[in-house]
Design a protein around this motif. Structure first.
Motif, PDB file in Angstrom:
ATOM      1  N   SER A 256       0.859  -0.778   0.207  1.00 42.51           N
ATOM      2  CA  SER A 256       0.598   0.127  -0.291  1.00 42.51           C
ATOM      3  C   SER A 256       0.948   1.672   0.070  1.00 42.51           C
ATOM      4  N   THR A 257       2.380   0.768   0.231  1.00 40.93           N
ATOM      5  CA  THR A 257       3.143   2.068  -0.121  1.00 40.93           C
ATOM      6  C   THR A 257       3.679   2.519  -1.399  1.00 40.93           C
ATOM      7  N   TYR A 258       3.679   4.069  -1.906  1.00 43.33           N
ATOM      8  CA  TYR A 258       4.237   3.170  -3.393  1.00 43.33           C
ATOM      9  C   TYR A 258       5.422   5.464  -3.206  1.00 43.33           C
ATOM     10  N   GLN A 259       5.714   5.294  -2.062  1.00 46.12           N
ATOM     11  CA  GLN A 259       7.446   6.227  -1.999  1.00 46.12           C
ATOM     12  C   GLN A 259       7.976   6.032  -1.051  1.00 46.12           C
ATOM     13  N   PRO A 260       8.803   6.013  -1.502  1.00 45.33           N
ATOM     14  CA  PRO A 260      10.459   5.492  -0.126  1.00 45.33           C
ATOM     15  C   PRO A 260       9.966   5.110   0.910  1.00 45.33           C
ATOM     16  N   ASP A 261      10.437   4.390   1.289  1.00 43.53           N
ATOM     17  CA  ASP A 261      10.025   3.769   3.506  1.00 43.53           C
ATOM     18  C   ASP A 261      10.721   3.441   3.930  1.00 43.53           C
ATOM     19  N   ALA A 262      12.007   3.968   4.356  1.00 50.55           N
ATOM     20  CA  ALA A 262      12.879   2.714   4.844  1.00 50.55           C
ATOM     21  C   ALA A 262      12.355   1.998   6.227  1.00 50.55           C
TER      22      ALA A 262
ATOM     23  N   LYS B 129      10.728   0.220 -10.021  1.00 48.81           N
ATOM     24  CA  LYS B 129      10.314   1.177 -10.789  1.00 48.81           C
ATOM     25  C   LYS B 129       9.885   2.560  -9.894  1.00 48.81           C
ATOM     26  N   SER B 130      10.261   3.506 -10.636  1.00 50.05           N
ATOM     27  CA  SER B 130      10.243   4.400 -10.413  1.00 50.05           C
ATOM     28  C   SER B 130      10.001   5.890 -11.060  1.00 50.05           C
ATOM     29  N   ASN B 131      10.058   7.348 -11.708  1.00 47.47           N
ATOM     30  CA  ASN B 131       9.649   8.091 -12.622  1.00 47.47           C
ATOM     31  C   ASN B 131      10.898   8.964 -13.007  1.00 47.47           C
ATOM     32  N   CYS B 132      10.577   9.708 -13.384  1.00 46.23           N
ATOM     33  CA  CYS B 132      11.709  10.177 -14.492  1.00 46.23           C
ATOM     34  C   CYS B 132      11.343  11.742 -13.324  1.00 46.23           C
ATOM     35  N   LEU B 133      12.254  12.069 -12.946  1.00 47.38           N
ATOM     36  CA  LEU B 133      12.579  13.174 -11.753  1.00 47.38           C
ATOM     37  C   LEU B 133      11.736  14.460 -13.326  1.00 47.38           C
ATOM     38  N   ILE B 134      11.485  14.420 -14.355  1.00 49.16           N
ATOM     39  CA  ILE B 134      11.804  15.769 -15.093  1.00 49.16           C
ATOM     40  C   ILE B 134      10.368  15.667 -15.533  1.00 49.16           C
ATOM     41  N   THR B 135       9.759  14.197 -16.309  1.00 53.13           N
ATOM     42  CA  THR B 135       8.507  14.438 -16.913  1.00 53.13           C
ATOM     43  C   THR B 135       7.870  13.359 -16.554  1.00 53.13           C
ATOM     44  N   ASN B 136       8.230  12.385 -15.491  1.00 53.73           N
ATOM     45  CA  ASN B 136       7.256  11.499 -14.520  1.00 53.73           C
ATOM     46  C   ASN B 136       6.800  10.340 -15.584  1.00 53.73           C
ATOM     47  N   GLN B 137       7.671  10.323 -16.406  1.00 50.51           N
ATOM     48  CA  GLN B 137       7.988   8.894 -17.603  1.00 50.51           C
ATOM     49  C   GLN B 137       8.423   7.871 -16.635  1.00 50.51           C
TER      50      GLN B 137
ATOM     51  N   PHE C 149      11.597  -1.522  -2.214  1.00 48.83           N
ATOM     52  CA  PHE C 149      11.940  -1.858  -3.670  1.00 48.83           C
ATOM     53  C   PHE C 149      10.860  -1.488  -4.286  1.00 48.83           C
ATOM     54  N   ILE C 150       9.258  -1.529  -4.279  1.00 48.21           N
ATOM     55  CA  ILE C 150       8.005  -1.555  -5.152  1.00 48.21           C
ATOM     56  C   ILE C 150       7.543  -0.186  -4.456  1.00 48.21           C
ATOM     57  N   SER C 151       7.474   0.591  -2.870  1.00 53.55           N
ATOM     58  CA  SER C 151       7.620   1.750  -2.642  1.00 53.55           C
ATOM     59  C   SER C 151       8.270   3.122  -3.571  1.00 53.55           C
ATOM     60  N   PHE C 152       9.273   2.189  -4.891  1.00 56.53           N
ATOM     61  CA  PHE C 152       9.621   3.556  -5.783  1.00 56.53           C
ATOM     62  C   PHE C 152       8.988   3.684  -6.780  1.00 56.53           C
ATOM     63  N   ARG C 153       7.303   2.764  -6.361  1.00 58.17           N
ATOM     64  CA  ARG C 153       6.742   3.123  -8.131  1.00 58.17           C
ATOM     65  C   ARG C 153       5.777   4.245  -8.283  1.00 58.17           C
TER      66      ARG C 153
ATOM     67  N   CYS D  80      18.301   7.623  -7.557  1.00 59.15           N
ATOM     68  CA  CYS D  80      17.352   6.385  -6.742  1.00 59.15           C
ATOM     69  C   CYS D  80      18.057   5.391  -6.244  1.00 59.15           C
ATOM     70  N   VAL D  81      19.290   5.098  -6.791  1.00 62.04           N
ATOM     71  CA  VAL D  81      19.982   3.531  -6.620  1.00 62.04           C
ATOM     72  C   VAL D  81      20.912   4.301  -5.127  1.00 62.04           C
ATOM     73  N   GLU D  82      21.526   5.985  -5.278  1.00 62.41           N
ATOM     74  CA  GLU D  82      22.033   5.544  -3.928  1.00 62.41           C
ATOM     75  C   GLU D  82      21.357   6.211  -3.355  1.00 62.41           C
ATOM     76  N   ARG D  83      19.872   6.781  -3.000  1.00 61.11           N
ATOM     77  CA  ARG D  83      18.778   6.439  -2.229  1.00 61.11           C
ATOM     78  C   ARG D  83      18.800   4.963  -1.313  1.00 61.11           C
ATOM     79  N   ILE D  84      18.371   4.671  -2.061  1.00 61.45           N
ATOM     80  CA  ILE D  84      18.003   2.607  -2.084  1.00 61.45           C
ATOM     81  C   ILE D  84      19.159   2.268  -0.827  1.00 61.45           C
ATOM     82  N   PHE D  85      20.967   2.558  -1.436  1.00 60.68           N
ATOM     83  CA  PHE D  85      21.744   2.065  -0.709  1.00 60.68           C
ATOM     84  C   PHE D  85      21.909   2.246   0.659  1.00 60.68           C
ATOM     85  N   CYS D  86      21.478   4.527   0.421  1.00 60.44           N
ATOM     86  CA  CYS D  86      21.649   4.724   1.476  1.00 60.44           C
ATOM     87  C   CYS D  86      20.977   4.207   2.587  1.00 60.44           C
ATOM     88  N   ASP D  87      19.655   3.404   2.362  1.00 59.92           N
ATOM     89  CA  ASP D  87      18.454   3.230   3.233  1.00 59.92           C
ATOM     90  C   ASP D  87      18.971   2.380   3.894  1.00 59.92           C
ATOM     91  N   ILE D  88      19.008   1.447   3.077  1.00 58.82           N
ATOM     92  CA  ILE D  88      19.867  -0.558   3.289  1.00 58.82           C
ATOM     93  C   ILE D  88      20.762   0.177   4.574  1.00 58.82           C
TER      94      ILE D  88
END
Length: 281
Positions: A160-166, A186-194, A218-222, A231-239
């Motif tokens: 139920s969580t789709y924003q990063p939550d360590a 899955k994440s989205n482009c910072l500018i275009t939201n693609q 992982f899914i929380s980045f959706r 995103c990868v640096e955020r995942i590294f730091c959160d873990i």
């Protein structure tokens, strides 16, 4: 930091072509390359000047062509490696437009093309970039690869969580050395939201990370908006900060867009792995 705050970050260039209508250049122009300071993402992680990781960003370009001195088209696969210590990211749409500018430009040799790419990309990144050009004969027949470790995608979870939550991450009492992977990032482009689609691998030693909790994380980045590298640096730091492993590597391979795929690797104990191509790439 919210998406609005990230977009309004004082270091984010205001003239990015990403998300804008553009005219495709038919002649070589290194002015098309645009840099994005790595500080845009790292400031949100409060990393400071002492980074907890080393690593590289591995780019593969599948739409590179130019003309030889007789006007005959040449084609190659581009592979370049940008170190994590570079001042800037290379913005991906500008990279695509830059490569397209080679299409009707004449170069005497492949080495001239390689030298031009290395000089321009290094200037944009703010540090020396490694460049390889692979011919069709060199790349033909190379098998698809696979990430190492145990795939955790079959966990029976409710999400139920789709924003990063360590805080989703849970560690157990067992001490392990293990490698796990997932195809559900899955994440989205910072500018275009693609949407940006990726497979991710985590290798660590320390208290075992509950697989269901890691998959939820992982899914929380959706619905999260950041560039691949961020995103990868955020995942590294959160873990690292939440699970406190003794050793940690995070490696993501993103599907291609505009003829480019980006594959960031971050680790506090090992070198980047050999470049591979996954089925979705």
């Amino acid at each position: 930091m919210s998406l609005k705050e990230i977009k309004n970050h004082q270091d984010l260039p205001k003239d990015l072509t990403l998300g804008q209508s553009v005219t495709y250049e038919e002649q070589y122009s290194n002015a098309l390359l645009q840099a994005v300071p790595r500080s845009v993402g790292r400031d949100t992680l409060a990393l400071g000047t002492s980074l907890p990781f080393k690593g590289v960003d591995i780019w593969n370009g599948y739409e590179l062509s130019w003309l030889n001195t007789k006007g005959k088209p040449q084609v190659a696969i581009l592979r370049c490696i940008i170190p994590h210590t570079s001042l800037n990211l290379v913005e991906s749409k500008s990279f695509k437009l830059y490569l397209n500018s080679f299409n009707q430009s004449h170069f005497a040799t492949w080495d001239d093309v390689k030298a031009t790419l290395k000089s321009d990309l290094s200037a944009c990144a703010g540090e020396s970039v490694s460049v390889m050009l692979l011919s069709m004969n060199e790349i033909a027949g190379q098998p698809l690869g696979a990430l190492d470790g145990t795939c955790i995608d079959e966990q029976d979870i409710t999400v139920s969580t789709y924003q990063p939550d360590a805080n989703l991450l849970i560690t157990l009492d067992d001490v392990v050395e293990e490698t796990v992977n997932s195809n559900l990032l899955k994440s989205n482009c910072l500018i275009t939201n693609q949407p940006d689609w990726a497979s991710i691998q985590v290798r660590y030693s320390g208290r075992k990370i509950d697989h269901a909790s890691l998959l939820k994380y992982f899914i929380s980045f959706r619905q999260h908006n950041e560039f691949h590298e961020q995103c990868v640096e955020r995942i590294f730091c959160d873990i690292l900060n939440t699970c406190k492993p003794d050793k940690l590597s995070v490696y993501a391979r993103y599907t291609r867009r505009g003829g480019l795929d980006i594959n960031p690797f971050r680790s506090n104990f090992e070198q980047a792995y050999e470049d591979i191509r996954l089925p979705r790439q």
